[in-house]
Design an enzyme around this catalytic site. Structure first.
Site, short mmCIF file in Angstrom:
data_model
loop_
_atom_site.label_atom_id
_atom_site.label_comp_id
_atom_site.label_asym_id
_atom_site.label_seq_id
_atom_site.Cartn_x
_atom_site.Cartn_y
_atom_site.Cartn_z
NE ARG A 220 -12.12 -3.12 0.19
CZ ARG A 220 -11.05 -5.09 0.54
NH1 ARG A 220 -10.15 -5.64 -0.34
NH2 ARG A 220 -12.13 -5.57 0.79
NE ARG B 96 -15.02 -6.34 -0.76
CZ ARG B 96 -16.37 -6.45 0.06
NH1 ARG B 96 -16.29 -5.08 0.06
NH2 ARG B 96 -16.41 -7.52 0.74
CE LYS C 177 1.15 -9.42 7.00
NZ LYS C 177 -0.19 -9.22 8.15
CG LEU D 1 -3.09 -17.76 -2.99
CD1 LEU D 1 -2.35 -16.76 -2.65
CD2 LEU D 1 -3.53 -18.33 -3.99
CG ASP E 60 -1.90 -13.59 7.57
OD1 ASP E 60 -0.96 -13.03 7.94
OD2 ASP E 60 -2.96 -14.56 8.28
CB THR E 61 -2.41 -18.92 7.53
OG1 THR E 61 -3.68 -18.98 6.85
CG2 THR E 61 -2.54 -17.93 8.19
P1 IMP Z 1 -4.33 -16.60 4.42
O1 IMP Z 1 -3.64 -16.55 4.09
O2 IMP Z 1 -5.61 -17.85 3.39
O3 IMP Z 1 -4.19 -16.26 5.72
O4 IMP Z 1 -5.38 -15.27 4.33
C1 IMP Z 1 -4.81 -14.32 3.63
C2 IMP Z 1 -6.01 -13.47 3.04
O5 IMP Z 1 -6.18 -12.30 4.66
C3 IMP Z 1 -5.34 -11.65 2.50
O6 IMP Z 1 -6.20 -11.78 0.97
C4 IMP Z 1 -6.42 -10.59 3.14
O7 IMP Z 1 -7.63 -10.91 2.16
C5 IMP Z 1 -6.11 -10.93 4.72
N1 IMP Z 1 -4.43 -10.59 5.58
C6 IMP Z 1 -3.68 -10.77 5.82
N2 IMP Z 1 -3.22 -9.96 6.31
C7 IMP Z 1 -3.85 -9.18 6.42
C8 IMP Z 1 -3.56 -7.91 6.59
O8 IMP Z 1 -2.16 -7.31 7.16
N3 IMP Z 1 -3.53 -6.49 6.57
C9 IMP Z 1 -5.50 -6.68 5.73
N4 IMP Z 1 -5.83 -8.15 5.10
C10 IMP Z 1 -4.84 -8.93 5.60
#
Ligand code: IMP
Ligand code: MG
Length: 179
Positions: free
Chosen positions: A168, A45, A134, A110, A105-106
């Site tokens: 949000r 979302r 990040k 994506l 994030d990680t």
């Molecule tokens: P990743 O890149 O697969 O680790 O996941 C990214 C997802 O993790 C994002 O779309 C968010 O839903 C969630 N996420 C990562 N960092 C944050 C944060 O600082 N606050 C809230 N959700 C986060």
């Protein structure tokens, strides 16, 4: 995730967020000026607000569509499973796809979504725009074309991004500080 005692400090003010989204829109207009069919694909979302703001600045004709992906498993495992909980409503075959994400994030979500769309759906092109990144948290490389803001490894909320489904609605990016 349930809420622990915390406060939210402003990290990126509303005006700064809006100015940056406008700039991204201008760059995207230039990049897709010759595109015949552009579709913005938002990951739900978290991307709903960035999608609405960005879409208003994109003057190239475009469709919007959404999907929900969820990643399970240990964050440190290199093979996290990413499930499609809600698929696209429309067809992206032969179209230019711009994935619109809230925060990277990680990179697992994506990477998996992009691979899946590329191999199974036959888009003409796929690029990624994310409001926040990040980079210090990255475990798998993601080729991101547009980044609103690079941020440090902090837990953030606002502009669509949640903490336990709350915040949000904040028009700024806030940093969650545990008390
Ligand atoms: P990743 O890149 O697969 O680790 O996941 C990214 C997802 O993790 C994002 O779309 C968010 O839903 C969630 N996420 C990562 N960092 C944050 C944060 O600082 N606050 C809230 N959700 C986060
Ligand atoms: Mg997300």
């Amino acid at each position: 995730m349930s809420m622990q005692p915390h406060r939210v400090d402003i990290m990126i003010a509303e005006q700064e967020v809006q100015e940056r989204i406008k700039q991204l829109g201008e760059e995207i207009n230039e990049a897709y000026k010759d595109s015949e069919e552009l579709v913005l694909v938002g990951l739900l979302r978290g991307s709903y607000m960035f999608m609405a703001d960005l879409s208003r600045h994109i003057t190239v004709n475009h469709e919007v569509d959404f999907m929900t992906a969820s990643s399970y498993g240990n964050k440190t495992e290199s093979n996290r499973e990413v499930k499609i909980l809600k698929d696209l409503d429309g067809c992206i075959k032969g179209k230019d796809v711009l994935i619109v994400e809230d925060i990277i994030d990680t990179g697992y979500t994506l990477t998996k979504v992009t691979e899946m769309l590329k191999t199974a759906r036959g888009p003409k092109s796929i690029r990624i725009a994310t409001l926040l990144d990040k980079p210090s948290r990255r475990e798998v490389p993601v080729d991101v074309k547009w980044v609103g803001f690079e941020i440090p490894d902090e837990f953030v909320v606002g502009v669509g991004i949640d903490y336990a489904q709350k915040y949000r609605n904040l028009p700024y990016i806030g940093k969650v500080v545990m008390l």
